[in-house]
Design an enzyme around this catalytic site. Sequence first.
Site, PDB file in Angstrom:
ATOM      1  N   GLY A  35       0.812  -1.214   0.000  1.00 59.49           N
ATOM      2  CA  GLY A  35       0.000   0.000   0.000  1.00 59.49           C
ATOM      3  C   GLY A  35       0.845   1.263   0.000  1.00 59.49           C
ATOM      4  N   GLY A  57       4.332   1.021  -0.636  1.00 57.89           N
ATOM      5  CA  GLY A  57       5.402   0.781  -1.610  1.00 57.89           C
ATOM      6  C   GLY A  57       5.051   1.242  -3.013  1.00 57.89           C
ATOM      7  CG  ASP A 117       4.767  11.206  13.398  1.00 59.07           C
ATOM      8  OD1 ASP A 117       3.652  10.688  13.278  1.00 59.07           O
ATOM      9  OD2 ASP A 117       5.792  10.559  13.690  1.00 59.07           O
ATOM     10  NE  ARG A 173      -1.116  11.042  10.281  1.00 55.68           N
ATOM     11  CZ  ARG A 173      -0.687   9.800  10.470  1.00 55.68           C
ATOM     12  NH1 ARG A 173       0.174   9.526  11.436  1.00 55.68           N
ATOM     13  NH2 ARG A 173      -1.148   8.818   9.725  1.00 55.68           N
ATOM     14  CG  HIS A 183       5.970   6.822  13.761  1.00 58.06           C
ATOM     15  ND1 HIS A 183       5.212   7.890  13.324  1.00 58.06           N
ATOM     16  CD2 HIS A 183       5.413   5.723  13.206  1.00 58.06           C
ATOM     17  CE1 HIS A 183       4.262   7.450  12.537  1.00 58.06           C
ATOM     18  NE2 HIS A 183       4.342   6.139  12.449  1.00 58.06           N
ATOM     19  CG  MET A 200       3.998   5.957   5.140  1.00 55.46           C
ATOM     20  SD  MET A 200       4.808   7.004   6.375  1.00 55.46           S
ATOM     21  CE  MET A 200       6.430   7.211   5.680  1.00 55.46           C
TER      22      MET A 200
HETATM   23  P1  NAD Z   1       1.037  -3.534   2.998  1.00 50.93           P
HETATM   24  O1  NAD Z   1       0.643  -4.818   3.605  1.00 50.93           O
HETATM   25  O2  NAD Z   1       0.079  -2.876   2.051  1.00 50.93           O
HETATM   26  O3  NAD Z   1       2.417  -3.676   2.226  1.00 50.93           O
HETATM   27  C1  NAD Z   1       3.518  -4.288   2.800  1.00 50.93           C
HETATM   28  C2  NAD Z   1       4.297  -4.948   1.705  1.00 50.93           C
HETATM   29  O4  NAD Z   1       5.441  -5.561   2.297  1.00 50.93           O
HETATM   30  C3  NAD Z   1       3.523  -6.071   0.975  1.00 50.93           C
HETATM   31  O5  NAD Z   1       3.567  -5.876  -0.418  1.00 50.93           O
HETATM   32  C4  NAD Z   1       4.260  -7.334   1.373  1.00 50.93           C
HETATM   33  O6  NAD Z   1       4.273  -8.332   0.372  1.00 50.93           O
HETATM   34  C5  NAD Z   1       5.647  -6.772   1.617  1.00 50.93           C
HETATM   35  N1  NAD Z   1       6.499  -7.650   2.416  1.00 50.93           N
HETATM   36  C6  NAD Z   1       6.186  -8.403   3.484  1.00 50.93           C
HETATM   37  N2  NAD Z   1       7.258  -9.082   3.910  1.00 50.93           N
HETATM   38  C7  NAD Z   1       8.284  -8.730   3.102  1.00 50.93           C
HETATM   39  C8  NAD Z   1       9.648  -9.084   3.034  1.00 50.93           C
HETATM   40  N3  NAD Z   1      10.184  -9.941   3.885  1.00 50.93           N
HETATM   41  N4  NAD Z   1      10.400  -8.521   2.068  1.00 50.93           N
HETATM   42  C9  NAD Z   1       9.867  -7.633   1.200  1.00 50.93           C
HETATM   43  N5  NAD Z   1       8.579  -7.271   1.206  1.00 50.93           N
HETATM   44  C10 NAD Z   1       7.803  -7.809   2.151  1.00 50.93           C
HETATM   45  O7  NAD Z   1       1.394  -2.520   4.203  1.00 50.93           O
HETATM   46  P2  NAD Z   1       1.589  -0.937   4.115  1.00 50.93           P
HETATM   47  O8  NAD Z   1       0.299  -0.273   4.377  1.00 50.93           O
HETATM   48  O9  NAD Z   1       2.359  -0.611   2.912  1.00 50.93           O
HETATM   49  O10 NAD Z   1       2.491  -0.697   5.437  1.00 50.93           O
HETATM   50  C11 NAD Z   1       3.789  -1.201   5.515  1.00 50.93           C
HETATM   51  C12 NAD Z   1       4.421  -0.890   6.867  1.00 50.93           C
HETATM   52  O11 NAD Z   1       4.585   0.527   7.021  1.00 50.93           O
HETATM   53  C13 NAD Z   1       3.583  -1.322   8.071  1.00 50.93           C
HETATM   54  O12 NAD Z   1       4.417  -1.889   9.045  1.00 50.93           O
HETATM   55  C14 NAD Z   1       2.981  -0.032   8.583  1.00 50.93           C
HETATM   56  O13 NAD Z   1       2.663  -0.085   9.941  1.00 50.93           O
HETATM   57  C15 NAD Z   1       4.120   0.916   8.309  1.00 50.93           C
HETATM   58  N6  NAD Z   1       3.768   2.334   8.292  1.00 50.93           N
HETATM   59  C16 NAD Z   1       4.661   3.208   8.816  1.00 50.93           C
HETATM   60  C17 NAD Z   1       4.416   4.562   8.796  1.00 50.93           C
HETATM   61  C18 NAD Z   1       5.406   5.537   9.362  1.00 50.93           C
HETATM   62  O14 NAD Z   1       5.056   6.699   9.563  1.00 50.93           O
HETATM   63  N7  NAD Z   1       6.644   5.155   9.578  1.00 50.93           N
HETATM   64  C19 NAD Z   1       3.223   5.033   8.229  1.00 50.93           C
HETATM   65  C20 NAD Z   1       2.327   4.118   7.686  1.00 50.93           C
HETATM   66  C21 NAD Z   1       2.602   2.757   7.732  1.00 50.93           C
HETATM   67  C1  LMR Z   2       0.805   6.099  10.887  1.00 47.46           C
HETATM   68  O1  LMR Z   2       1.232   6.912  11.694  1.00 47.46           O
HETATM   69  O2  LMR Z   2      -0.161   6.334  10.144  1.00 47.46           O
HETATM   70  C2  LMR Z   2       1.500   4.780  10.737  1.00 47.46           C
HETATM   71  O3  LMR Z   2       2.451   4.590  11.731  1.00 47.46           O
HETATM   72  C3  LMR Z   2       0.581   3.625  10.594  1.00 47.46           C
HETATM   73  C4  LMR Z   2      -0.167   3.288  11.850  1.00 47.46           C
HETATM   74  O4  LMR Z   2      -0.177   2.115  12.219  1.00 47.46           O
HETATM   75  O5  LMR Z   2      -0.760   4.174  12.458  1.00 47.46           O
END
Ligand code: NAD
Ligand code: LMR
Length: 345
Positions: A12, A14, A155, A158, A184, A240
């Site tokens: 989502g 990526g 953050d 936002r 975070h 994100m």
């Molecule tokens: P998602 O499930 O849509 O995508 C995650 C992707 O990672 C999938 O395509 C999956 O196949 C892939 N994946 C899983 N294991 C893997 C591996 N070993 N090697 C390579 N790829 C792998 O999830 P998303 O919504 O894209 O969120 C991803 C992460 O980002 C989550 O942990 C979420 O909590 C985090 N996130 C962080 C922030 C931030 O502010 N830092 C904000 C939003 C989300």
């Molecule tokens: C965010 O701040 O939106 C991310 O860290 C995803 C979450 O789990 O809240």
Amino acid sequence: MVKVTVAGAAGGIGQPLSLLLKLNPLVTELALYDIVNAHGVAADLSHINTPAVVTGHQPSGKEDNSAITAALKNTDLVVIPAGVPRKPGMTRADLFNINASIVRDLVANIARTAPNAAILIISNPVNSTVPIAAEVLKKLGVFNPRKLFGVTTLDVVRAETFLGGLLDVDPSKLRGKISVVGGHSGDTIVPLINYDSEISNKAKSRLSTSDYEKFVNRVQFGGDEVVKAKNGAGSATLSMALAGYRFAENILESLNGRNQPVLIPDSAYIYLPGIPYGKIFSDKHLNGVEFFSVPVRLQNGRIESFIDPFEGLVKTDEEQKLIEVALKGLTGSIKQGTEFVKGSK
Ligand code: NAD
Ligand code: LMR
């Protein structure tokens, strides 16, 4: 010539993040790695008429390391949004069991194949996954604290958006005029909005104490707002992707020798003892907490220095108290990450 690798590129975050990177003319090669659909996303993006050559890399099975190795070979910057997102009712810490080993294994591959790359970690819980990455890199003898970043830019984005709405200011004009430090997750996230006198005066005249508290709470729990609204379909992805891109762009511009356009740069969650003045800062202000998000100045893809928030950014007792609360929350998360790697083979 800049190669960027996205690990978790079909997810989502990526996919839109890779799209934004494909649009950046500084990127000459964009390597997309995922355990699913990496070739499909790469084929799609490769039709966009910008210079970056897009390649897709997907392992054929659990033991196949060739795809990640090819994705990482000669890369300058690795962005990691790999892992599972939250569902309603979960905290970011609940993701630790799955995401800790994903980040550990990806970073071990980076250590072996691209030890000089800058690493941007998006996967949650960031408060623990960055300490995990640091510990893996230390274990493999290639830790460069100037090149490891927990991405906390969402953050900041936002805080700019929510405060802009409250003060009736174009939120994009708040860039560099407010900041977010700490970690975070929930109350480890600390917005600082009082160091720019124009913004501070506006906030004082327009926001009641309760408005300010609601603002802080909304920044701290903005992630929950999205998780709830998506109702089981994941967490923030598009905002994100923008935020992750904004930080990646800072790195790309620093690799290209350009200065950051703002006075107070974006924050990132970093290992302070490895940065000049970082250990003194951590001992003096953070009770020895070693990972903390602070505004970072970049040069050539690495941290050149950081801005000490206590030298002019933290202005009020409220902000000081928020930092004290944040430190309590961070201590356990950092320890959990570090011990996870120490206990791993
Ligand atoms: P998602 O499930 O849509 O995508 C995650 C992707 O990672 C999938 O395509 C999956 O196949 C892939 N994946 C899983 N294991 C893997 C591996 N070993 N090697 C390579 N790829 C792998 O999830 P998303 O919504 O894209 O969120 C991803 C992460 O980002 C989550 O942990 C979420 O909590 C985090 N996130 C962080 C922030 C931030 O502010 N830092 C904000 C939003 C989300
Ligand atoms: C965010 O701040 O939106 C991310 O860290 C995803 C979450 O789990 O809240």
